[in-house]
Design a protein around this motif. Structure first.
Motif, PDB file in Angstrom:
ATOM      1  N   LEU A  88       2.250   4.311 -33.731  1.00  0.00           N
ATOM      2  CA  LEU A  88       1.118   4.578 -32.512  1.00  0.00           C
ATOM      3  C   LEU A  88       1.851   3.647 -31.400  1.00  0.00           C
ATOM      4  O   LEU A  88       3.083   2.857 -31.683  1.00  0.00           O
ATOM      5  N   SER A  89       2.288   5.138 -30.697  1.00  0.00           N
ATOM      6  CA  SER A  89       2.551   4.196 -29.326  1.00  0.00           C
ATOM      7  C   SER A  89       1.540   2.854 -28.569  1.00  0.00           C
ATOM      8  O   SER A  89       0.656   2.983 -29.662  1.00  0.00           O
ATOM      9  N   ARG A  90       1.936   3.180 -27.495  1.00  0.00           N
ATOM     10  CA  ARG A  90       0.313   1.852 -26.372  1.00  0.00           C
ATOM     11  C   ARG A  90      -0.497   2.500 -26.143  1.00  0.00           C
ATOM     12  O   ARG A  90      -1.478   1.930 -26.303  1.00  0.00           O
ATOM     13  N   ALA A  91      -0.010   2.936 -26.011  1.00  0.00           N
ATOM     14  CA  ALA A  91      -0.691   4.558 -24.827  1.00  0.00           C
ATOM     15  C   ALA A  91      -1.999   4.990 -26.420  1.00  0.00           C
ATOM     16  O   ALA A  91      -3.058   5.052 -26.294  1.00  0.00           O
ATOM     17  N   ALA A  92      -1.618   5.852 -27.462  1.00  0.00           N
ATOM     18  CA  ALA A  92      -2.037   6.061 -27.874  1.00  0.00           C
ATOM     19  C   ALA A  92      -2.711   4.691 -28.904  1.00  0.00           C
ATOM     20  O   ALA A  92      -4.240   4.980 -29.091  1.00  0.00           O
ATOM     21  N   ALA A  93      -2.773   3.700 -29.080  1.00  0.00           N
ATOM     22  CA  ALA A  93      -3.297   2.534 -29.769  1.00  0.00           C
ATOM     23  C   ALA A  93      -4.432   1.928 -28.907  1.00  0.00           C
ATOM     24  O   ALA A  93      -5.600   1.693 -29.413  1.00  0.00           O
ATOM     25  N   ARG A  94      -4.452   2.369 -28.057  1.00  0.00           N
ATOM     26  CA  ARG A  94      -5.164   2.074 -26.497  1.00  0.00           C
ATOM     27  C   ARG A  94      -6.534   3.225 -26.240  1.00  0.00           C
ATOM     28  O   ARG A  94      -7.378   2.786 -26.418  1.00  0.00           O
ATOM     29  N   ALA A 273       1.509  21.442 -40.034  1.00  0.00           N
ATOM     30  CA  ALA A 273       2.499  20.429 -40.024  1.00  0.00           C
ATOM     31  C   ALA A 273       1.841  19.355 -40.204  1.00  0.00           C
ATOM     32  O   ALA A 273       0.334  19.287 -40.370  1.00  0.00           O
ATOM     33  N   SER A 274       2.444  17.846 -40.156  1.00  0.00           N
ATOM     34  CA  SER A 274       1.858  16.405 -40.207  1.00  0.00           C
ATOM     35  C   SER A 274       1.483  15.967 -39.070  1.00  0.00           C
ATOM     36  O   SER A 274       3.177  15.824 -38.218  1.00  0.00           O
ATOM     37  N   GLY A 275       0.712  15.157 -38.447  1.00  0.00           N
ATOM     38  CA  GLY A 275       0.869  14.895 -37.295  1.00  0.00           C
ATOM     39  C   GLY A 275       1.626  13.009 -37.418  1.00  0.00           C
ATOM     40  O   GLY A 275       1.841  12.560 -36.299  1.00  0.00           O
ATOM     41  N   ASP A 276       1.544  12.768 -38.296  1.00  0.00           N
ATOM     42  CA  ASP A 276       2.426  11.573 -38.411  1.00  0.00           C
ATOM     43  C   ASP A 276       3.807  11.331 -38.821  1.00  0.00           C
ATOM     44  O   ASP A 276       4.209   9.747 -39.927  1.00  0.00           O
ATOM     45  N   LYS A 277       4.419  11.857 -38.478  1.00  0.00           N
ATOM     46  CA  LYS A 277       5.649  11.902 -38.939  1.00  0.00           C
ATOM     47  C   LYS A 277       6.845  12.445 -37.464  1.00  0.00           C
ATOM     48  O   LYS A 277       6.398  11.405 -36.766  1.00  0.00           O
ATOM     49  N   LEU A 278       7.286  13.470 -37.938  1.00  0.00           N
ATOM     50  CA  LEU A 278       8.631  13.002 -36.918  1.00  0.00           C
ATOM     51  C   LEU A 278       7.470  13.501 -35.376  1.00  0.00           C
ATOM     52  O   LEU A 278       8.051  13.476 -33.639  1.00  0.00           O
ATOM     53  N   LEU A 279       6.468  13.825 -35.131  1.00  0.00           N
ATOM     54  CA  LEU A 279       5.805  14.350 -33.868  1.00  0.00           C
ATOM     55  C   LEU A 279       5.421  12.309 -33.341  1.00  0.00           C
ATOM     56  O   LEU A 279       5.077  12.008 -31.817  1.00  0.00           O
ATOM     57  N   GLY A 280       5.132  11.543 -33.975  1.00  0.00           N
ATOM     58  CA  GLY A 280       5.089  10.297 -33.783  1.00  0.00           C
ATOM     59  C   GLY A 280       3.237  10.175 -33.419  1.00  0.00           C
ATOM     60  O   GLY A 280       3.331   9.020 -32.827  1.00  0.00           O
ATOM     61  N   ALA A 312      -8.340   9.101 -34.865  1.00  0.00           N
ATOM     62  CA  ALA A 312      -7.139  10.852 -35.191  1.00  0.00           C
ATOM     63  C   ALA A 312      -6.762  11.273 -33.826  1.00  0.00           C
ATOM     64  O   ALA A 312      -6.109  11.582 -33.247  1.00  0.00           O
ATOM     65  N   LEU A 313      -8.374  12.228 -33.459  1.00  0.00           N
ATOM     66  CA  LEU A 313      -7.870  12.689 -31.751  1.00  0.00           C
ATOM     67  C   LEU A 313      -7.898  12.307 -31.251  1.00  0.00           C
ATOM     68  O   LEU A 313      -6.694  13.173 -30.283  1.00  0.00           O
ATOM     69  N   ALA A 314      -8.472  10.773 -30.455  1.00  0.00           N
ATOM     70  CA  ALA A 314      -7.954   9.936 -29.774  1.00  0.00           C
ATOM     71  C   ALA A 314      -6.476  10.626 -29.845  1.00  0.00           C
ATOM     72  O   ALA A 314      -5.466   9.736 -28.212  1.00  0.00           O
ATOM     73  N   ALA A 315      -5.976   9.363 -30.653  1.00  0.00           N
ATOM     74  CA  ALA A 315      -4.632   8.450 -30.874  1.00  0.00           C
ATOM     75  C   ALA A 315      -3.391  10.089 -30.742  1.00  0.00           C
ATOM     76  O   ALA A 315      -2.709  10.613 -30.299  1.00  0.00           O
ATOM     77  N   LEU A 316      -4.259  11.041 -31.538  1.00  0.00           N
ATOM     78  CA  LEU A 316      -3.117  12.233 -31.301  1.00  0.00           C
ATOM     79  C   LEU A 316      -3.596  12.719 -29.770  1.00  0.00           C
ATOM     80  O   LEU A 316      -2.826  13.638 -29.671  1.00  0.00           O
ATOM     81  N   GLU A 317      -4.429  12.961 -29.061  1.00  0.00           N
ATOM     82  CA  GLU A 317      -4.434  13.493 -27.606  1.00  0.00           C
ATOM     83  C   GLU A 317      -3.211  12.724 -26.846  1.00  0.00           C
ATOM     84  O   GLU A 317      -2.082  13.128 -26.296  1.00  0.00           O
ATOM     85  N   ALA A 318      -3.354  11.244 -26.924  1.00  0.00           N
ATOM     86  CA  ALA A 318      -2.551  10.311 -26.177  1.00  0.00           C
ATOM     87  C   ALA A 318      -0.644  10.624 -26.596  1.00  0.00           C
ATOM     88  O   ALA A 318      -0.502  10.323 -25.768  1.00  0.00           O
ATOM     89  N   THR A 319      -0.869  10.369 -28.415  1.00  0.00           N
ATOM     90  CA  THR A 319       0.468  11.159 -28.764  1.00  0.00           C
ATOM     91  C   THR A 319       1.190  12.154 -27.772  1.00  0.00           C
ATOM     92  O   THR A 319       2.251  12.175 -27.226  1.00  0.00           O
ATOM     93  N   LEU A 320       0.654  13.118 -27.922  1.00  0.00           N
ATOM     94  CA  LEU A 320       1.390  14.652 -27.119  1.00  0.00           C
ATOM     95  C   LEU A 320       1.275  14.587 -25.723  1.00  0.00           C
ATOM     96  O   LEU A 320       1.849  15.785 -24.913  1.00  0.00           O
ATOM     97  N   LEU A 321       0.120  13.394 -24.719  1.00  0.00           N
ATOM     98  CA  LEU A 321       0.254  13.593 -23.083  1.00  0.00           C
ATOM     99  C   LEU A 321       1.057  12.076 -23.222  1.00  0.00           C
ATOM    100  O   LEU A 321       1.523  12.310 -21.329  1.00  0.00           O
ATOM    101  N   GLY A 322       0.886  11.588 -23.571  1.00  0.00           N
ATOM    102  CA  GLY A 322       1.474  10.234 -23.352  1.00  0.00           C
ATOM    103  C   GLY A 322       3.585   9.825 -23.011  1.00  0.00           C
ATOM    104  O   GLY A 322       3.621  10.090 -22.604  1.00  0.00           O
ATOM    105  N   PRO A 323       3.988   8.591 -23.097  1.00  0.00           N
ATOM    106  CA  PRO A 323       5.587   8.398 -22.919  1.00  0.00           C
ATOM    107  C   PRO A 323       5.477   8.711 -24.467  1.00  0.00           C
ATOM    108  O   PRO A 323       4.562   9.167 -25.654  1.00  0.00           O
ATOM    109  N   THR A 324       7.202   8.613 -24.197  1.00  0.00           N
ATOM    110  CA  THR A 324       7.620   8.847 -25.655  1.00  0.00           C
ATOM    111  C   THR A 324       7.503   7.757 -27.015  1.00  0.00           C
ATOM    112  O   THR A 324       7.145   7.017 -27.129  1.00  0.00           O
ATOM    113  N   PRO A 325       6.645   8.278 -28.050  1.00  0.00           N
ATOM    114  CA  PRO A 325       6.067   7.542 -29.417  1.00  0.00           C
ATOM    115  C   PRO A 325       7.086   6.964 -29.754  1.00  0.00           C
ATOM    116  O   PRO A 325       8.650   7.729 -29.672  1.00  0.00           O
ATOM    117  N   PRO A 326       7.222   6.101 -30.566  1.00  0.00           N
ATOM    118  CA  PRO A 326       7.957   4.800 -31.152  1.00  0.00           C
ATOM    119  C   PRO A 326       9.161   6.112 -32.595  1.00  0.00           C
ATOM    120  O   PRO A 326      10.382   5.509 -31.774  1.00  0.00           O
TER     121      PRO A 326
END
Length: 429
Positions: A88-94, A273-280, A312-326
């Motif tokens: 997860l990105s730092r934004a998603a972890a937060r 689709a999966s959320g934890d692959k190329l979406l990051g 997972a909902l919180a991390a998904l939202e942060a991944t979609l809206l936040g900085p480039t994931p790892p």
């Protein structure tokens, strides 16, 4: 003479020691108390001195409240299933940390009434894929396919090419997943060639939907043929497209990888689709498509059993809206930058007498995404014995062994972890 065992500190005294008390707050009383009991037994047996009990307790405690340990992924596999897929990105972890307590996951703070579960994540997903009439999220991509079968094809046929009846991780097979929902499979075509007429001849009153399955982590090459999504969408029944790897829109480095936007524009009724692959992002199953069909999926009783949790909902939202994931960073980083980092690491290791060298490497996407795509990379090469030692270091590092050498591929190592990686290698020297 006084029995030296009388000097062994009591349990309550050890638990009150400040460092031990801090461990209780982090790990829980039961875990720490068990470590105290073991240390006291060793002291009674003469293995420890009484004044060494506290240090023995602290040394025996796990590094965290979970048995899961943070690992440096130096395998060169960007989406490594055995290492938890997408970091997860730092934004998603937060976002996960923020949602860990009470959160307004199904509550409107303005009106004080119940609200749609995970509305922020759903809105972010709709924005990311505007071609979708509506979206829904379940706990993984297998759950998304299962829900499609339960809603659209109970007692009916799912038409699918024989070349797409894949086996996914840990021996699970797509045919078994679909038939467990009460659907019947109508296999068409052959392993290497399936034509539009094969599908057309199979479609009838008993058809629930036509399914196109992502080839996952293999490719069929040579004398092959398959109709495109647009052709399958014209057969008069819903077309469900499993893109698997979670690419929401085209990516220039992965021109042959199917994406959600492209499948929907071509006429797919539903895309999974999966959320934890190329979406990051976190583990999640994404459902995108026609609003009416998505509504039916959302209201099916099984949707409750397959729903995704608040973290997972919180991390998904942060991944979609936040900085480039790892994952995206690792995919897109320039190989020259990787070589520069490898040279700095090798220089630091060589100064300490370590047999290290910079070598060219080939990384992979992994996670069933973009099979066959090679990503040029750079690695730190060490003697093979480092591979096992690094895995059990206090900072576990997982590399790969090639031609008798341990390779630490930097495409999958965050630059911020380079110093920790260096120190781990030095400790194992």
């Amino acid at each position: 003479m006084t029995d030296p065992r009388r000097a062994i500190p009591r349990t309550d005294a050890v638990l009150a020691e400040p460092r031990v008390a801090a461990a209780v707050a982090e790990l829980g009383r039961a875990v720490v108390k068990a470590a105290v009991g073991r240390a006291q037994r060793e002291a009674r047996e003469g293995v420890l001195t009484p004044d060494g009990v506290v240090e023995a307790v602290l040394a025996a405690l796990p590094p965290g409240p979970s048995s899961l340990r943070p690992v440096i992924n130096a395998t060169g596999v960007v989406v490594h299933t055995n290492l938890g897929r997408a970091p997860l990105s730092r934004a998603a972890a937060r976002a996960v940390a923020d949602a860990a307590g009470c959160a307004d996951v199904e509550f409107d703070l303005v009106t004080g009434k119940r609200a749609q579960r995970g509305r922020g994540a759903l809105a972010a997903l709709r924005t990311a894929v505007p071609d979708a009439g509506d979206v829904h999220v379940v706990n993984n991509n297998a759950a998304a396919l299962l829900l499609c079968a339960m809603v659209l094809a109970p007692g009916k046929e799912i038409v699918v090419s024989r070349g797409e009846l894949v086996e996914i991780g840990d021996g699970f097979r797509i045919p078994d997943l679909l038939t467990s929902a009460g659907a019947r499979l109508r296999e068409v075509g052959t392993t290497n060639r399936t034509h539009l007429r094969d599908y057309a001849e199979a479609v009838g009153d008993g058809t629930g939907f036509v399914l196109r399955v992502h080839p996952s982590n293999f490719r069929v090459t040579g004398f092959t043929s398959a109709p495109d999504v647009g052709e399958l969408a014209g057969l008069g029944v819903p077309l469900v497209v499993d893109i698997g790897s979670g690419l929401l829109s085209p990516h220039p480095l992965l021109p042959d990888e199917p994406d959600a936007a492209g499948a929907l524009r071509a006429g797919a009724a539903l895309v999974t689709a999966s959320g934890d692959k190329l979406l990051g992002g976190p583990q999640a199953g994404l459902l995108l498509g026609e609003a009416g069909l998505v509504h039916r999926l959302r209201r099916h009783p099984a949707a409750r059993a397959l729903r995704v949790d608040k973290l997972a909902l919180a991390a998904l939202e942060a991944t979609l809206l936040g900085p480039t994931p790892p994952v995206r960073q690792a995919l897109e980083v320039d190989a020259r930058r990787l070589r520069d980092r490898a040279e700095l690491l090798v220089k630091a290791l060589a100064e300490q007498g370590i047999d290290a060298a910079v070598v060219d490497s080939v990384a992979a996407v992994g996670g069933g995404g973009a099979p066959g795509v090679e990503l040029p990379s750079a690695a730190v090469s060490l003697p093979e014995r480092w591979a096992g030692a690094l895995r059990v270091d206090r900072t576990p590092v997982v590399g790969r062994v090639e031609r008798g050498r341990c390779l630490l591929d930097l495409r999958t190592v965050d630059p911020a972890e380079d110093e920790r990686l260096c120190q781990a290698v030095l400790r194992c020297g």
